[in-house]
Design a protein around this motif. Structure first.
Motif, mmCIF file in Angstrom:
data_model
loop_
_atom_site.group_PDB
_atom_site.id
_atom_site.type_symbol
_atom_site.label_atom_id
_atom_site.label_comp_id
_atom_site.label_asym_id
_atom_site.label_seq_id
_atom_site.Cartn_x
_atom_site.Cartn_y
_atom_site.Cartn_z
ATOM 1 N N TYR A 140 -10.429 4.059 -7.983
ATOM 2 C CA TYR A 140 -9.842 5.478 -7.299
ATOM 3 C C TYR A 140 -10.320 6.442 -8.406
ATOM 4 O O TYR A 140 -10.606 6.109 -9.924
ATOM 5 C CB TYR A 140 -8.479 5.567 -7.201
ATOM 6 C CG TYR A 140 -8.031 4.428 -5.990
ATOM 7 C CD1 TYR A 140 -8.271 4.815 -4.856
ATOM 8 C CD2 TYR A 140 -7.860 3.149 -6.458
ATOM 9 C CE1 TYR A 140 -8.272 3.839 -3.669
ATOM 10 C CE2 TYR A 140 -7.532 2.333 -5.524
ATOM 11 C CZ TYR A 140 -7.699 2.463 -3.909
ATOM 12 O OH TYR A 140 -7.857 1.598 -3.124
ATOM 13 N N PHE A 177 -6.870 -2.539 -4.961
ATOM 14 C CA PHE A 177 -5.685 -2.420 -4.057
ATOM 15 C C PHE A 177 -5.281 -3.880 -3.636
ATOM 16 O O PHE A 177 -6.244 -4.667 -2.697
ATOM 17 C CB PHE A 177 -6.289 -1.590 -2.808
ATOM 18 C CG PHE A 177 -5.423 -1.219 -1.767
ATOM 19 C CD1 PHE A 177 -4.326 -0.301 -2.117
ATOM 20 C CD2 PHE A 177 -5.666 -1.190 -0.637
ATOM 21 C CE1 PHE A 177 -3.326 0.233 -1.154
ATOM 22 C CE2 PHE A 177 -4.739 -1.019 0.530
ATOM 23 C CZ PHE A 177 -3.701 -0.099 0.159
ATOM 24 N N TRP A 207 1.845 2.861 -4.706
ATOM 25 C CA TRP A 207 1.083 4.344 -4.037
ATOM 26 C C TRP A 207 2.289 4.815 -3.362
ATOM 27 O O TRP A 207 3.424 4.478 -2.759
ATOM 28 C CB TRP A 207 0.072 4.248 -2.987
ATOM 29 C CG TRP A 207 -1.222 3.706 -3.464
ATOM 30 C CD1 TRP A 207 -1.766 2.461 -3.808
ATOM 31 C CD2 TRP A 207 -2.263 4.590 -3.989
ATOM 32 N NE1 TRP A 207 -3.278 2.683 -4.172
ATOM 33 C CE2 TRP A 207 -3.371 3.910 -4.423
ATOM 34 C CE3 TRP A 207 -2.568 5.967 -3.772
ATOM 35 C CZ2 TRP A 207 -4.579 4.200 -4.933
ATOM 36 C CZ3 TRP A 207 -3.812 6.549 -4.659
ATOM 37 C CH2 TRP A 207 -4.838 5.787 -4.888
ATOM 38 N N GLN A 262 2.839 5.696 3.039
ATOM 39 C CA GLN A 262 1.884 6.059 3.737
ATOM 40 C C GLN A 262 2.065 6.634 5.086
ATOM 41 O O GLN A 262 3.034 6.554 5.716
ATOM 42 C CB GLN A 262 1.298 4.519 4.056
ATOM 43 C CG GLN A 262 0.974 4.060 2.982
ATOM 44 C CD GLN A 262 -0.335 4.404 2.261
ATOM 45 O OE1 GLN A 262 -1.228 4.303 2.403
ATOM 46 N NE2 GLN A 262 0.198 4.860 0.899
ATOM 47 N N ARG A 270 -10.313 5.626 9.708
ATOM 48 C CA ARG A 270 -10.530 5.113 8.453
ATOM 49 C C ARG A 270 -9.501 3.976 8.013
ATOM 50 O O ARG A 270 -8.339 4.580 7.787
ATOM 51 C CB ARG A 270 -10.955 6.201 7.339
ATOM 52 C CG ARG A 270 -11.094 5.879 6.315
ATOM 53 C CD ARG A 270 -10.036 5.510 5.311
ATOM 54 N NE ARG A 270 -10.187 4.978 3.864
ATOM 55 C CZ ARG A 270 -9.162 4.730 2.834
ATOM 56 N NH1 ARG A 270 -8.058 5.529 3.002
ATOM 57 N NH2 ARG A 270 -9.400 4.357 1.765
ATOM 58 N N TYR A 323 -8.221 0.834 5.356
ATOM 59 C CA TYR A 323 -8.498 0.473 4.067
ATOM 60 C C TYR A 323 -8.141 -1.120 3.973
ATOM 61 O O TYR A 323 -8.284 -1.689 2.692
ATOM 62 C CB TYR A 323 -7.638 1.118 2.928
ATOM 63 C CG TYR A 323 -6.369 1.450 3.033
ATOM 64 C CD1 TYR A 323 -5.435 0.399 3.242
ATOM 65 C CD2 TYR A 323 -5.725 2.575 3.027
ATOM 66 C CE1 TYR A 323 -3.975 0.262 3.323
ATOM 67 C CE2 TYR A 323 -4.297 2.967 2.909
ATOM 68 C CZ TYR A 323 -3.495 1.889 3.180
ATOM 69 O OH TYR A 323 -2.165 1.834 3.145
ATOM 70 N N ALA A 364 -11.725 4.642 -0.671
ATOM 71 C CA ALA A 364 -11.364 6.045 -0.796
ATOM 72 C C ALA A 364 -12.453 6.967 -1.441
ATOM 73 O O ALA A 364 -12.452 8.084 -1.127
ATOM 74 C CB ALA A 364 -9.966 6.059 -1.781
ATOM 75 N N SER A 391 -2.773 7.090 4.889
ATOM 76 C CA SER A 391 -2.528 6.851 3.237
ATOM 77 C C SER A 391 -1.450 7.862 2.706
ATOM 78 O O SER A 391 -0.737 8.368 3.655
ATOM 79 C CB SER A 391 -3.966 7.506 2.940
ATOM 80 O OG SER A 391 -4.141 7.247 1.299
ATOM 81 N N SER A 392 -1.448 8.049 1.325
ATOM 82 C CA SER A 392 -0.363 8.634 0.944
ATOM 83 C C SER A 392 -0.891 10.190 0.757
ATOM 84 O O SER A 392 -2.092 10.490 0.883
ATOM 85 C CB SER A 392 -0.184 8.138 -0.610
ATOM 86 O OG SER A 392 -1.288 8.158 -1.361
ATOM 87 N N THR A 419 -4.155 10.284 -1.859
ATOM 88 C CA THR A 419 -5.332 10.106 -1.452
ATOM 89 C C THR A 419 -6.000 11.376 -0.797
ATOM 90 O O THR A 419 -7.274 12.024 -0.916
ATOM 91 C CB THR A 419 -5.951 8.977 -0.817
ATOM 92 O OG1 THR A 419 -5.443 7.778 -2.028
ATOM 93 C CG2 THR A 419 -7.205 8.824 -0.402
HETATM 94 N N1 PCA Z 1 -4.372 5.676 -1.147
HETATM 95 C C1 PCA Z 1 -5.638 4.608 -1.074
HETATM 96 C C2 PCA Z 1 -4.563 3.233 -0.886
HETATM 97 C C3 PCA Z 1 -3.350 3.642 -0.509
HETATM 98 C C4 PCA Z 1 -3.070 5.168 -0.764
HETATM 99 O O1 PCA Z 1 -2.224 5.791 -0.767
HETATM 100 C C5 PCA Z 1 -6.365 4.753 -0.044
HETATM 101 O O2 PCA Z 1 -6.344 5.461 0.900
HETATM 102 O O3 PCA Z 1 -7.504 4.262 -0.202
#
Ligand code: PCA
Length: 325
Positions: free
Chosen positions: A33, A89, A143, A146, A166, A168, A188, A205-206, A209
């Motif tokens: 990341y 991850f 993280w 989500q 998308r 992950y 990401a 995601s959170s 990201t």
């Molecule tokens: N961000 C990363 C993994 C989980 C998150 O919150 C992503 O979206 O790849």
């Protein structure tokens, strides 16, 4: 005579210093990341602590943003010894080792406290599975929760049909398909490009990201769902680890334990701040509607049942231990 001894002493001291320096092992640490993401910043904190606690014997250089190995290549690079250490991850590996999806079970552990409790229940079995893959876990870090990003308002699965999503990992692809979406797995690091080119128009995601990737340039809505708090983990090649003496292992583990708890704290501190950044950059940030949430819970229950089927007695034991605490 005195000067000769003094010179000899100096020469010996220099030799000792040189052999001390030669002992320092240089470790490259790939991370997936962006450099400014808290996981990567904590990777640097970890490297500094390791240098300090091993008196400079282990000198780690962090390579964030998939710059040394792309996210999807990091685990293999460490397994095969191309890199001694790195971060990835965890649930991205659940297709190969299903227990590693412990942190991707929808609505099972939705707070930092519950997520930590679940990790304590899962840790032993997860680490055994990783040892079987030639990996030793040093620390893990969650993280924030989500939720879903879209380029339009979404009130229920009626609005998600045919949307390009998308994913992950395998679990998020399954989730998307259950909502009638079309999943494509993207790291990401490549997310902004995928959104810009229309390869994806939605993802889960959170806030972290979304903030890192400035997704307000392409998307308009974030729905807080807090479905799970997935973890990254820092792992080391098992052979490399076993080649270290006990003192060095203990020093690295101390650095890892301290960094793991600091990283979880940082994640929790930042969770709402990320939402504020999304909102101040023009995104609508709201709770998912009751109808949408209800649908997500139904899909989530099926995903947990599927995970239990894939992981058998081990998965059940993790959930039982979690519920008993
Ligand atoms: N961000 C990363 C993994 C989980 C998150 O919150 C992503 O979206 O790849």
């Amino acid at each position: 005579m005195k000067t000769v001894y003094a010179k000899l002493g100096l020469a010996l001291a220099c030799t000792a210093m040189l052999s001390g320096a030669a002992m320092a092992e240089k470790w490259d640490m790939p991370m997936a990341y962006s450099a400014t993401n808290f996981h990567s910043e904590m990777g640097v904190v970890f490297a500094d602590k390791v240098r300090e606690y091993t008196n400079g014997d282990i000198d780690i250089t962090v390579h964030p943003g998939g710059s040394l190995f792309k996210g999807g290549e990091i685990k293999r690079a460490i397994q095969t010894g191309q890199a001694p250490i790195g971060e990835r991850f965890m649930s991205a590996h659940a297709n190969e080792a299903p227990l590693l999806g412990w942190d991707n079970l929808p609505f099972v552990a939705t707070s930092y406290e519950a997520n930590e409790k679940l990790w304590q229940a899962a840790k032993g079995k997860v680490n055994d599975q990783l040892a079987g893959l030639n990996l030793v876990t040093l620390y893990t870090c969650p993280w924030p929760g989500q939720g879903f990003y879209f380029n339009k308002p979404v009130a229920s699965s009626k609005d998600t049909q045919g949307v390009k999503f998308r994913s992950y990992n395998t679990a998020t692809a399954t989730f998307a398909e259950a909502l009638g979406m079309i999943p494509v797995q993207v790291e990401a690091a490549e997310l902004s490009q995928a959104l810009a080119t229309g390869v994806a128009e939605s993802f889960i995601s959170s806030g972290s990201t979304g903030y890192d990737r400035k997704v307000w340039e392409h998307l308009t809505h974030y729905y807080k769902v807090n479905a799970w708090l997935p973890r990254n983990y820092v792992m080391v090649n098992k052979g490399v680890w076993e080649g270290l003496d006990a003192g060095t292992q203990a020093a690295i583990q101390k650095a890892a334990d301290e960094t793991g708890s600091a990283c979880a704290k940082k994640s929790e501190e930042l969770a709402n701040w990320y939402f504020e950044q999304l909102a101040s950059n023009g995104m609508s940030v709201e709770d998912a509607s009751d109808e949408f949430r209800g649908e997500l819970e139904t899909i989530g229950a099926k995903m947990t049942a599927d995970w239990l089927e894939d992981t058998g007695a081990d998965g059940q034991a993790i959930l039982d231990a979690y519920k008993a605490n």
